[in-house]
Design an enzyme around this catalytic site. Structure first.
Site, PDB file in Angstrom:
ATOM      1  N   TYR A 144       0.840  -1.198   0.000  1.00  0.00           N
ATOM      2  CA  TYR A 144       0.000   0.000   0.000  1.00  0.00           C
ATOM      3  C   TYR A 144       0.881   1.256   0.000  1.00  0.00           C
ATOM      4  CZ  TYR A 144      -3.715   3.209   1.601  1.00  0.00           C
ATOM      5  OH  TYR A 144      -4.621   4.242   1.723  1.00  0.00           O
ATOM      6  N   ARG A 276       0.662   9.877  14.426  1.00  0.00           N
ATOM      7  CA  ARG A 276       0.322  10.487  13.134  1.00  0.00           C
ATOM      8  C   ARG A 276      -0.555  11.698  13.377  1.00  0.00           C
ATOM      9  NH1 ARG A 276      -2.365   6.507   9.506  1.00  0.00           N
ATOM     10  NH2 ARG A 276      -0.307   5.705   9.014  1.00  0.00           N
TER      11      ARG A 276
HETATM   12  P1  NAD Z   1     -12.645   1.840   0.255  1.00  0.00           P
HETATM   13  O1  NAD Z   1     -11.976   0.510   0.298  1.00  0.00           O
HETATM   14  O2  NAD Z   1     -13.972   1.993   0.894  1.00  0.00           O
HETATM   15  O3  NAD Z   1     -12.762   2.360  -1.237  1.00  0.00           O
HETATM   16  C1  NAD Z   1     -11.902   1.974  -2.269  1.00  0.00           C
HETATM   17  C2  NAD Z   1     -12.745   1.669  -3.497  1.00  0.00           C
HETATM   18  O4  NAD Z   1     -11.874   1.328  -4.584  1.00  0.00           O
HETATM   19  C3  NAD Z   1     -13.689   0.492  -3.285  1.00  0.00           C
HETATM   20  O5  NAD Z   1     -14.978   0.817  -3.741  1.00  0.00           O
HETATM   21  C4  NAD Z   1     -13.053  -0.625  -4.115  1.00  0.00           C
HETATM   22  O6  NAD Z   1     -13.991  -1.576  -4.571  1.00  0.00           O
HETATM   23  C5  NAD Z   1     -12.409   0.164  -5.221  1.00  0.00           C
HETATM   24  N1  NAD Z   1     -11.300  -0.545  -5.870  1.00  0.00           N
HETATM   25  C6  NAD Z   1     -10.290  -1.208  -5.260  1.00  0.00           C
HETATM   26  N2  NAD Z   1      -9.477  -1.732  -6.196  1.00  0.00           N
HETATM   27  C7  NAD Z   1      -9.995  -1.389  -7.414  1.00  0.00           C
HETATM   28  C8  NAD Z   1      -9.605  -1.637  -8.747  1.00  0.00           C
HETATM   29  N3  NAD Z   1      -8.507  -2.357  -9.051  1.00  0.00           N
HETATM   30  N4  NAD Z   1     -10.374  -1.134  -9.746  1.00  0.00           N
HETATM   31  C9  NAD Z   1     -11.495  -0.416  -9.461  1.00  0.00           C
HETATM   32  N5  NAD Z   1     -11.913  -0.155  -8.213  1.00  0.00           N
HETATM   33  C10 NAD Z   1     -11.164  -0.629  -7.199  1.00  0.00           C
HETATM   34  O7  NAD Z   1     -11.595   2.880   0.884  1.00  0.00           O
HETATM   35  P2  NAD Z   1     -11.743   4.428   1.178  1.00  0.00           P
HETATM   36  O8  NAD Z   1     -11.474   4.619   2.604  1.00  0.00           O
HETATM   37  O9  NAD Z   1     -12.967   4.971   0.573  1.00  0.00           O
HETATM   38  O10 NAD Z   1     -10.469   4.990   0.391  1.00  0.00           O
HETATM   39  C11 NAD Z   1     -10.594   5.625  -0.867  1.00  0.00           C
HETATM   40  C12 NAD Z   1      -9.228   6.159  -1.291  1.00  0.00           C
HETATM   41  O11 NAD Z   1      -8.758   7.099  -0.331  1.00  0.00           O
HETATM   42  C13 NAD Z   1      -8.165   5.071  -1.409  1.00  0.00           C
HETATM   43  O12 NAD Z   1      -7.361   5.350  -2.532  1.00  0.00           O
HETATM   44  C14 NAD Z   1      -7.363   5.231  -0.150  1.00  0.00           C
HETATM   45  O13 NAD Z   1      -6.034   4.837  -0.330  1.00  0.00           O
HETATM   46  C15 NAD Z   1      -7.466   6.726   0.114  1.00  0.00           C
HETATM   47  N6  NAD Z   1      -7.303   7.017   1.546  1.00  0.00           N
HETATM   48  C16 NAD Z   1      -8.302   6.749   2.440  1.00  0.00           C
HETATM   49  C17 NAD Z   1      -8.087   7.005   3.784  1.00  0.00           C
HETATM   50  C18 NAD Z   1      -9.153   6.757   4.829  1.00  0.00           C
HETATM   51  O14 NAD Z   1      -8.886   6.972   6.009  1.00  0.00           O
HETATM   52  N7  NAD Z   1     -10.350   6.357   4.479  1.00  0.00           N
HETATM   53  C19 NAD Z   1      -6.850   7.504   4.217  1.00  0.00           C
HETATM   54  C20 NAD Z   1      -5.857   7.726   3.278  1.00  0.00           C
HETATM   55  C21 NAD Z   1      -6.103   7.494   1.939  1.00  0.00           C
HETATM   56  N1  UDP Z   2      -5.988  -0.565  16.043  1.00  0.00           N
HETATM   57  C1  UDP Z   2      -6.344  -1.075  17.296  1.00  0.00           C
HETATM   58  N2  UDP Z   2      -7.379  -1.941  17.361  1.00  0.00           N
HETATM   59  C2  UDP Z   2      -8.102  -2.326  16.276  1.00  0.00           C
HETATM   60  C3  UDP Z   2      -7.753  -1.794  15.013  1.00  0.00           C
HETATM   61  C4  UDP Z   2      -6.678  -0.929  14.933  1.00  0.00           C
HETATM   62  O1  UDP Z   2      -5.734  -0.739  18.315  1.00  0.00           O
HETATM   63  O2  UDP Z   2      -9.047  -3.113  16.437  1.00  0.00           O
HETATM   64  C5  UDP Z   2      -4.871   0.397  15.960  1.00  0.00           C
HETATM   65  C6  UDP Z   2      -3.836   0.068  14.909  1.00  0.00           C
HETATM   66  O3  UDP Z   2      -2.837  -0.795  15.439  1.00  0.00           O
HETATM   67  C7  UDP Z   2      -3.294   1.452  14.592  1.00  0.00           C
HETATM   68  C8  UDP Z   2      -4.485   2.374  14.781  1.00  0.00           C
HETATM   69  O4  UDP Z   2      -5.420   1.639  15.563  1.00  0.00           O
HETATM   70  O5  UDP Z   2      -2.290   1.804  15.512  1.00  0.00           O
HETATM   71  C9  UDP Z   2      -5.150   2.802  13.492  1.00  0.00           C
HETATM   72  O6  UDP Z   2      -5.392   1.640  12.713  1.00  0.00           O
HETATM   73  P1  UDP Z   2      -6.176   1.672  11.336  1.00  0.00           P
HETATM   74  O7  UDP Z   2      -6.062   0.308  10.742  1.00  0.00           O
HETATM   75  O8  UDP Z   2      -7.516   2.255  11.533  1.00  0.00           O
HETATM   76  O9  UDP Z   2      -5.388   2.744  10.450  1.00  0.00           O
HETATM   77  P2  UDP Z   2      -3.856   2.957  10.064  1.00  0.00           P
HETATM   78  O10 UDP Z   2      -2.972   2.107  10.941  1.00  0.00           O
HETATM   79  O11 UDP Z   2      -3.762   2.588   8.636  1.00  0.00           O
HETATM   80  O12 UDP Z   2      -3.653   4.388  10.334  1.00  0.00           O
END
Ligand code: NAD
Ligand code: UDP
Length: 311
Positions: A144, A276
């Site tokens: 990722y 973070r």
């Molecule tokens: P999510 O998993 O709900 O959404 C991702 C979507 O992309 C899904 O609908 C999935 O089916 C689709 N997808 C995955 N692989 C695909 C492919 N090969 N072709 C077409 N569609 C595909 O996640 P989200 O939280 O909505 O995240 C959306 C975007 O934002 C992602 O790129 C993620 O990296 C980025 N992002 C999200 C967060 C967060 O906290 N939610 C944080 C940082 C970055």
């Molecule tokens: N985490 C936790 N319990 C859970 C799921 C996640 O303590 O059931 C912690 C995880 O280890 C991380 C933080 O919560 O330190 C955020 O995790 P998440 O997967 O939501 O996001 P990311 O690590 O990608 O920021």
């Protein structure tokens, strides 16, 4: 009215973004392969005259006439992106190549949903855009993190080499209704566990921190970034700078749900960032934006959503 492509439009963030775009009168093409997305997330838009959904994998080329592309397709939670790590890297890298190629061909402006994970386990706190990060290239999060870093490289090379109109946002942890109940992310895990009276799983000692942004605030920032002047590329941090430890988050959720669940400590996954927090000075300056929704208020909305979808 603009023609807008949202890849990953049936996911958590993508579905909220599509909703905002059609509400303001844009014509939206939602592309998704439903790997982690769900038809239910977009069911209420499907009959809308300005909404169209294409089942397609971004790792394959696509041709559609659009003026704007929001590139969100990529599984985002650790459980989901580690399920098929090779496909995760392909989605970020081949997906970026395909969408950048499309943007070049149809002269569209394109925005990449990058992530705070590009900073890895950071030594600089809070994280500023000029920080290059500390990412393990061979760990379980690398598919990722490095996929997203390579996507950023591609965006900036298309900008330098082909003069593409790019925008890159680095999204910090975001939560809200339509998060997947089983995606393993901390907010969804804790809420589901609290509502079901199950133990709250704290990984490590719970002192690691995250800063949580409510989805509406995040989508507003993405929309504003897309409409900034040509030439402003980012990368731009977007997120909520209020920082909480996982123990604090668990306590808040227990109190808001009136749950009697107990805390259960489990091993910390490898490469889990210690802390973070976004520095959002640039977003404040360039977008005239800062998040409005307090954690308690956003959690209440999210809890009420989860009450409706889980038993
Ligand atoms: P999510 O998993 O709900 O959404 C991702 C979507 O992309 C899904 O609908 C999935 O089916 C689709 N997808 C995955 N692989 C695909 C492919 N090969 N072709 C077409 N569609 C595909 O996640 P989200 O939280 O909505 O995240 C959306 C975007 O934002 C992602 O790129 C993620 O990296 C980025 N992002 C999200 C967060 C967060 O906290 N939610 C944080 C940082 C970055
Ligand atoms: N985490 C936790 N319990 C859970 C799921 C996640 O303590 O059931 C912690 C995880 O280890 C991380 C933080 O919560 O330190 C955020 O995790 P998440 O997967 O939501 O996001 P990311 O690590 O990608 O920021």
């Amino acid at each position: 009215m603009k023609q807008i492509l949202v890849t990953g439009g049936a996911g958590f963030l993508g579905s909220h973004l599509c909703e905002r775009l059609i509400a303001r009168g844009d014509d939206v093409v939602c592309l998704d392969n439903f790997f982690t997305g769900n038809r239910k997330n977009i069911a209420h838009m499907i009959d809308h005259p300005y909404f169209e959904c294409i089942r397609h994998d971004v790792t394959f080329p696509l041709y559609v006439e659009v003026e704007r592309i929001f590139n969100l397709a990529c599984p985002a939670s650790p459980i989901h992106y580690q399920r098929d790590p090779v496909q995760t890297t392909k989605t970020s890298v081949h997906g970026a190549i395909n969408m950048l190629g499309l943007a070049k061909r149809v002269k569209a402006r394109i925005l990449q949903a990058s992530t705070s994970e590009v900073y890895g386990d950071p030594e600089v706190h809070p994280q500023v855009e000029s920080y290059w990060g500390r990412v393990n290239p061979i760990g379980i999060r690398s598919c990722y993190d490095e996929g997203k870093r390579c996507a950023e490289t591609l965006f900036f090379d298309y900008w330098r080499q082909h003069k593409l109109d790019i925008k890159v946002v680095r999204i910090f942890n975001t939560y809200g209704p339509r998060m997947h109940p089983n995606d393993g992310r901390v907010v969804s895990n804790f809420i589901v566990q609290a509502l079901q009276g199950k133990d709250i799983t704290i990984y490590g000692d719970g002192s690691q921190t995250r800063s949580f942004c409510y989805v509406d605030d995040l989508v507003e920032a993405m929309l504003r970034m897309m409409e900034t002047a040509a030439g402003f590329t980012g990368p731009l941090n977007i997120g909520n700078p209020d920082e909480f430890s996982m123990l604090e988050l668990a306590e808040k959720i227990l109190s808001l749900t009136n749950s009697r669940s107990k805390l259960k400590f489990e091993p910390l996954p490898s490469d889990d960032p210690r802390q973070r927090q976004p520095d959002i000075s640039l977003a404040k300056e360039k977008l005239d934006w800062s998040p409005k929704v307090r954690l308690e208020d956003g959690l209440k909305e999210t809890i009420s959503y989860f009450r409706g979808v889980i038993r």
